[in-house]
Design an enzyme around this catalytic site. Sequence first.
Site, mmCIF file in Angstrom:
data_model
loop_
_atom_site.group_PDB
_atom_site.id
_atom_site.type_symbol
_atom_site.label_atom_id
_atom_site.label_comp_id
_atom_site.label_asym_id
_atom_site.label_seq_id
_atom_site.Cartn_x
_atom_site.Cartn_y
_atom_site.Cartn_z
ATOM 1 N N LYS A 1 -32.472 -11.203 -71.847
ATOM 2 C CA LYS A 1 -31.784 -10.448 -72.902
ATOM 3 C C LYS A 1 -32.695 -10.084 -74.064
ATOM 4 O O LYS A 1 -32.404 -9.156 -74.808
ATOM 5 C CB LYS A 1 -30.569 -11.231 -73.421
ATOM 6 C CG LYS A 1 -29.419 -11.254 -72.433
ATOM 7 C CD LYS A 1 -28.119 -11.661 -73.094
ATOM 8 C CE LYS A 1 -26.970 -11.442 -72.124
ATOM 9 N NZ LYS A 1 -25.669 -11.745 -72.714
ATOM 10 N N LYS B 1 -28.567 -7.401 -62.174
ATOM 11 C CA LYS B 1 -27.139 -7.709 -62.188
ATOM 12 C C LYS B 1 -26.380 -6.677 -63.002
ATOM 13 O O LYS B 1 -26.902 -6.116 -63.960
ATOM 14 C CB LYS B 1 -26.905 -9.126 -62.710
ATOM 15 C CG LYS B 1 -26.516 -9.246 -64.165
ATOM 16 C CD LYS B 1 -26.158 -10.675 -64.531
ATOM 17 C CE LYS B 1 -25.695 -10.721 -65.981
ATOM 18 N NZ LYS B 1 -24.244 -10.675 -66.121
ATOM 19 N N LYS C 1 -22.435 -6.083 -68.916
ATOM 20 C CA LYS C 1 -21.745 -5.302 -69.940
ATOM 21 C C LYS C 1 -22.735 -4.747 -70.931
ATOM 22 O O LYS C 1 -22.635 -3.601 -71.352
ATOM 23 C CB LYS C 1 -20.750 -6.191 -70.708
ATOM 24 C CG LYS C 1 -19.497 -6.536 -69.934
ATOM 25 C CD LYS C 1 -18.465 -7.103 -70.887
ATOM 26 C CE LYS C 1 -18.114 -8.539 -70.610
ATOM 27 N NZ LYS C 1 -18.981 -9.563 -71.130
HETATM 28 P P1 ATP Z 1 -23.209 -9.563 -71.211
HETATM 29 O O1 ATP Z 1 -24.120 -8.506 -70.633
HETATM 30 O O2 ATP Z 1 -22.673 -9.212 -72.564
HETATM 31 O O3 ATP Z 1 -23.789 -10.954 -71.109
HETATM 32 P P2 ATP Z 1 -21.816 -10.005 -68.785
HETATM 33 O O4 ATP Z 1 -21.501 -8.799 -67.987
HETATM 34 O O5 ATP Z 1 -22.973 -10.843 -68.360
HETATM 35 O O6 ATP Z 1 -21.940 -9.522 -70.283
HETATM 36 P P3 ATP Z 1 -20.290 -12.302 -69.581
HETATM 37 O O7 ATP Z 1 -19.159 -12.151 -70.547
HETATM 38 O O8 ATP Z 1 -21.599 -12.807 -70.081
HETATM 39 O O9 ATP Z 1 -20.505 -10.891 -68.856
HETATM 40 O O10 ATP Z 1 -19.843 -13.225 -68.370
HETATM 41 C C1 ATP Z 1 -18.472 -13.427 -68.015
HETATM 42 C C2 ATP Z 1 -18.383 -13.985 -66.612
HETATM 43 O O11 ATP Z 1 -18.710 -12.956 -65.665
HETATM 44 C C3 ATP Z 1 -19.354 -15.141 -66.326
HETATM 45 O O12 ATP Z 1 -18.649 -16.109 -65.559
HETATM 46 C C4 ATP Z 1 -20.437 -14.515 -65.504
HETATM 47 O O13 ATP Z 1 -21.017 -15.443 -64.609
HETATM 48 C C5 ATP Z 1 -19.665 -13.442 -64.744
HETATM 49 N N1 ATP Z 1 -20.542 -12.307 -64.394
HETATM 50 C C6 ATP Z 1 -21.218 -11.523 -65.257
HETATM 51 N N2 ATP Z 1 -21.904 -10.580 -64.615
HETATM 52 C C7 ATP Z 1 -21.683 -10.783 -63.277
HETATM 53 C C8 ATP Z 1 -22.125 -10.130 -62.091
HETATM 54 N N3 ATP Z 1 -22.937 -9.072 -62.145
HETATM 55 N N4 ATP Z 1 -21.702 -10.592 -60.896
HETATM 56 C C9 ATP Z 1 -20.864 -11.656 -60.832
HETATM 57 N N5 ATP Z 1 -20.404 -12.321 -61.917
HETATM 58 C C10 ATP Z 1 -20.800 -11.898 -63.133
HETATM 59 MG MG MG Z 2 -23.657 -12.512 -69.577
#
Ligand code: ATP
Ligand code: MG
Length: 338
Positions: free
Chosen positions: A112, A201, A204
């Site tokens: 990040k 991955k 968001k």
């Molecule tokens: P950010 O980029 O802001 O970190 P994020 O997409 O990683 O957002 P989080 O809110 O950090 O989402 O994570 C919420 C949940 O979603 C966690 O349990 C994380 O493991 C799961 N998650 C996030 N991205 C993925 C992905 N690409 N595939 C499967 N699970 C995911």
């Molecule tokens: Mg995350």
Amino acid sequence: RPRVLSGIQPTADSFHLGNYLGAVRQWIPLQDTHEAFYFLANLHAMTVEYDPAVLLHRTRVSAAQLLAAGLDPARCTLFVQSHVYEHAELQWILSCLTGYGEASRMTQFKDKSAKEGASAASVGLFTYPVLQAADILLYTPRVGEKDFQVPVGEDQRQHLELTRTLAGRFNHRFGATFVEPNAHILKSVAKITDLQEPERKMSKSSSSPQGIINVLDEPGPLRKKIMRAVTDTGTEIKYDPETKPGVSNLLTILSALNGTPIPDLEAHFAGAGYGQLKKELAEVALETFGPIRERTLELMDDPAELDRILAKGADRAAEVAAATMATVRERAGLLRRG
Ligand code: ATP
Ligand code: MG
């Protein structure tokens, strides 16, 4: 019933498919088998630059999406992280038990902060995993009740390990207090990747809009994004993440959404082109997300009701967190206020 806890950051207006398959969808059945705590991690969302009004909106719309996807406040405790002050307090205590070198090995921080460089990142982003450990350990079951699960995607495995280490260290130094939590990772959907960069991955905060399938996407744009997903050279629809990361990701998603095992999908698509796979995937995604989208919009029409639901959840969560912290303060040598 054993406890389970999980959280999600309100860092976007919509959750994406990775969040849905890797987290939210798994939370729903756990409401009936576990004492479930789910929260909107708005303190974690502050670790990257943000706008206050946007964060506030995203906290509500994220709560609405969780309810629309099937969380039921009568069967689980749904709350906002900042409503339960003990999260920040325990974070401090645990940060005093965390080695600087240990924290420096967390790969999420490296990912990040890669864009602007580690020295431009906030200290909050650096200590993010310690706050996450606090989130989890506040809801630790009474010692003796062993089973404590934390459903997360593969990307959070390292943070879960740190949580276990910190729990063990606190117990060792101050006396048995925390149960070491287990990561509950569903293998087949453990990591959904970006549609445009299938080696990374889906995220968001770092994926491009074209790389993300959002729960709240309108049908037109959603279909378009799937049809434009990056595929691989060759024409065969075969699962092979090494040589065909794009197609493999699409197969993983389709299989997770419609329940058909990947080998059966490969047989089904034998001789068909990538376009056919994308078309069928778009249909299933629309069927899954359409009702969630509509229900979310309905819930957003009554923010006062949403806030009431979240306040009730916070009351319940605070009862548990306050009890944990009373023990923690005493063991850690913090003088009780007379
Ligand atoms: P950010 O980029 O802001 O970190 P994020 O997409 O990683 O957002 P989080 O809110 O950090 O989402 O994570 C919420 C949940 O979603 C966690 O349990 C994380 O493991 C799961 N998650 C996030 N991205 C993925 C992905 N690409 N595939 C499967 N699970 C995911
Ligand atoms: Mg995350």
